[in-house]
Design an enzyme around this catalytic site. Structure first.
Site, mmCIF file in Angstrom:
data_model
loop_
_atom_site.group_PDB
_atom_site.id
_atom_site.type_symbol
_atom_site.label_atom_id
_atom_site.label_comp_id
_atom_site.label_asym_id
_atom_site.label_seq_id
_atom_site.Cartn_x
_atom_site.Cartn_y
_atom_site.Cartn_z
ATOM 1 N N LYS A 242 -17.112 -6.933 8.582
ATOM 2 C CA LYS A 242 -16.019 -7.850 8.228
ATOM 3 C C LYS A 242 -15.151 -8.174 9.438
ATOM 4 O O LYS A 242 -14.177 -8.903 9.313
ATOM 5 C CB LYS A 242 -15.152 -7.227 7.130
ATOM 6 C CG LYS A 242 -15.641 -7.561 5.731
ATOM 7 C CD LYS A 242 -14.714 -6.942 4.725
ATOM 8 C CE LYS A 242 -14.288 -7.841 3.599
ATOM 9 N NZ LYS A 242 -13.280 -7.173 2.768
ATOM 10 N N ARG B 288 -1.931 -6.184 -8.268
ATOM 11 C CA ARG B 288 -0.780 -7.024 -7.936
ATOM 12 C C ARG B 288 -0.538 -8.076 -9.002
ATOM 13 O O ARG B 288 0.552 -8.292 -9.464
ATOM 14 C CB ARG B 288 -1.013 -7.737 -6.601
ATOM 15 C CG ARG B 288 -0.819 -6.848 -5.430
ATOM 16 C CD ARG B 288 -1.455 -7.430 -4.204
ATOM 17 N NE ARG B 288 -2.894 -7.300 -4.288
ATOM 18 C CZ ARG B 288 -3.693 -7.403 -3.248
ATOM 19 N NH1 ARG B 288 -3.213 -7.686 -2.070
ATOM 20 N NH2 ARG B 288 -4.984 -7.248 -3.384
ATOM 21 N N HIS C 102 0.840 -1.209 0.000
ATOM 22 C CA HIS C 102 0.000 0.000 0.000
ATOM 23 C C HIS C 102 0.878 1.265 0.000
ATOM 24 O O HIS C 102 0.605 2.215 -0.728
ATOM 25 C CB HIS C 102 -0.880 0.048 1.256
ATOM 26 C CG HIS C 102 -1.935 -1.018 1.355
ATOM 27 N ND1 HIS C 102 -2.047 -1.845 2.446
ATOM 28 C CD2 HIS C 102 -2.941 -1.373 0.511
ATOM 29 C CE1 HIS C 102 -3.084 -2.654 2.272
ATOM 30 N NE2 HIS C 102 -3.636 -2.400 1.111
ATOM 31 N N SER D 227 -2.877 -7.702 3.019
ATOM 32 C CA SER D 227 -3.082 -7.532 4.460
ATOM 33 C C SER D 227 -3.441 -8.875 5.093
ATOM 34 O O SER D 227 -2.971 -9.196 6.193
ATOM 35 C CB SER D 227 -4.211 -6.544 4.734
ATOM 36 O OG SER D 227 -3.889 -5.292 4.219
HETATM 37 P P1 ADP Z 1 -6.226 -6.194 0.543
HETATM 38 O O1 ADP Z 1 -6.672 -6.590 -0.842
HETATM 39 O O2 ADP Z 1 -4.803 -6.524 0.841
HETATM 40 O O3 ADP Z 1 -7.178 -6.521 1.673
HETATM 41 P P2 ADP Z 1 -7.134 -3.440 0.523
HETATM 42 O O4 ADP Z 1 -8.587 -3.670 0.456
HETATM 43 O O5 ADP Z 1 -6.653 -2.628 1.657
HETATM 44 O O6 ADP Z 1 -6.173 -4.669 0.517
HETATM 45 O O7 ADP Z 1 -6.616 -2.855 -0.859
HETATM 46 C C1 ADP Z 1 -6.749 -1.551 -1.311
HETATM 47 C C2 ADP Z 1 -6.147 -1.457 -2.688
HETATM 48 O O8 ADP Z 1 -4.742 -1.662 -2.586
HETATM 49 C C3 ADP Z 1 -6.646 -2.464 -3.708
HETATM 50 O O9 ADP Z 1 -6.673 -1.861 -4.980
HETATM 51 C C4 ADP Z 1 -5.590 -3.541 -3.679
HETATM 52 O O10 ADP Z 1 -5.530 -4.232 -4.914
HETATM 53 C C5 ADP Z 1 -4.358 -2.699 -3.463
HETATM 54 N N1 ADP Z 1 -3.277 -3.443 -2.841
HETATM 55 C C6 ADP Z 1 -3.293 -4.180 -1.714
HETATM 56 N N2 ADP Z 1 -2.082 -4.732 -1.466
HETATM 57 C C7 ADP Z 1 -1.277 -4.326 -2.474
HETATM 58 C C8 ADP Z 1 0.077 -4.583 -2.838
HETATM 59 N N3 ADP Z 1 0.848 -5.396 -2.124
HETATM 60 N N4 ADP Z 1 0.552 -4.007 -3.943
HETATM 61 C C9 ADP Z 1 -0.240 -3.224 -4.701
HETATM 62 N N5 ADP Z 1 -1.517 -2.955 -4.449
HETATM 63 C C10 ADP Z 1 -2.041 -3.495 -3.365
#
Ligand code: ADP
Length: 168
Positions: A43, A92, A19, A130
């Protein structure tokens, strides 16, 4: 030139180095990035919304161009309320694509004035999520290098606390 801005929405439970990488990339393109933390009590997140917001604040304390807000409701409404027409999402791997594609199309049909902007992280973070970090921490594995230092400490404390509650 008018200021450019984008919002970066997600659960951030907790924020990972993936992130952080996307936020830093976003700052190379936009003057201001608003990190929008989804309030998702259904959640049962590991960290409360307040805790997740506070952790991101701490990490970007010296960067005034990063703002952190909690939100619920429609993302496009929140984007408009923040005065921005761009939503940043991270991609990703191909596995992210279908969900992200659907969401971008849905948001576009709800609000044609809002664009989704995809960014890829460094290859080091393409496997990182995460949920994976939470799992590794729960199993006592090393999480350094996957999340910022202060997050690693809070994660260990939280998991230690949860285990104490479980074991009589
Ligand atoms: P997760 O999918 O890990 O639960 P979030 O809902 O917090 O994460 O994700 C928010 C955004 O950040 C989404 O677009 C997700 O694809 C992106 N994201 C999460 N982890 C990464 C990463 N390691 N690299 C790039 N983008 C990421």
């Amino acid at each position: 030139m008018p200021e450019t801005s984008a919002i970066y929405p997600g659960s951030f439970d907790p924020i990972t180095n993936g992130h952080v990488d996307i936020i830093e990339r976003g700052l190379r393109v936009f003057d201001r990035v608003v990190v929008a933390v989804l309030k998702n009590p259904k959640k049962r997140p590991l960290f409360t919304t307040k805790e997740r917001v506070r952790m991101i604040h701490e990490i970007f304390a010296s960067r005034s161009e990063v703002e952190v807000r909690a939100f619920d409701g429609l993302l496009v409404d929140f984007a408009r309320s923040q005065g921005t027409g761009v939503v940043i999402r991270g991609l990703r791997a191909v596995s992210d694509f279908e969900y992200e594609f659907q969401m971008a199309l849905m948001n576009h049909s709800l609000a044609p004035d809002i664009e989704t902007f995809f960014m890829m992280p460094s290859v080091d973070y393409t496997f990182l999520s995460s949920s994976m970090v939470r799992e590794i921490a729960e199993l006592g594995g090393p999480i350094e290098g996957l999340v910022p230092g202060p997050v690693a400490r809070k994660l260990r404390d939280r998991i230690r606390g949860a285990k104490k509650v479980q074991i009589p």
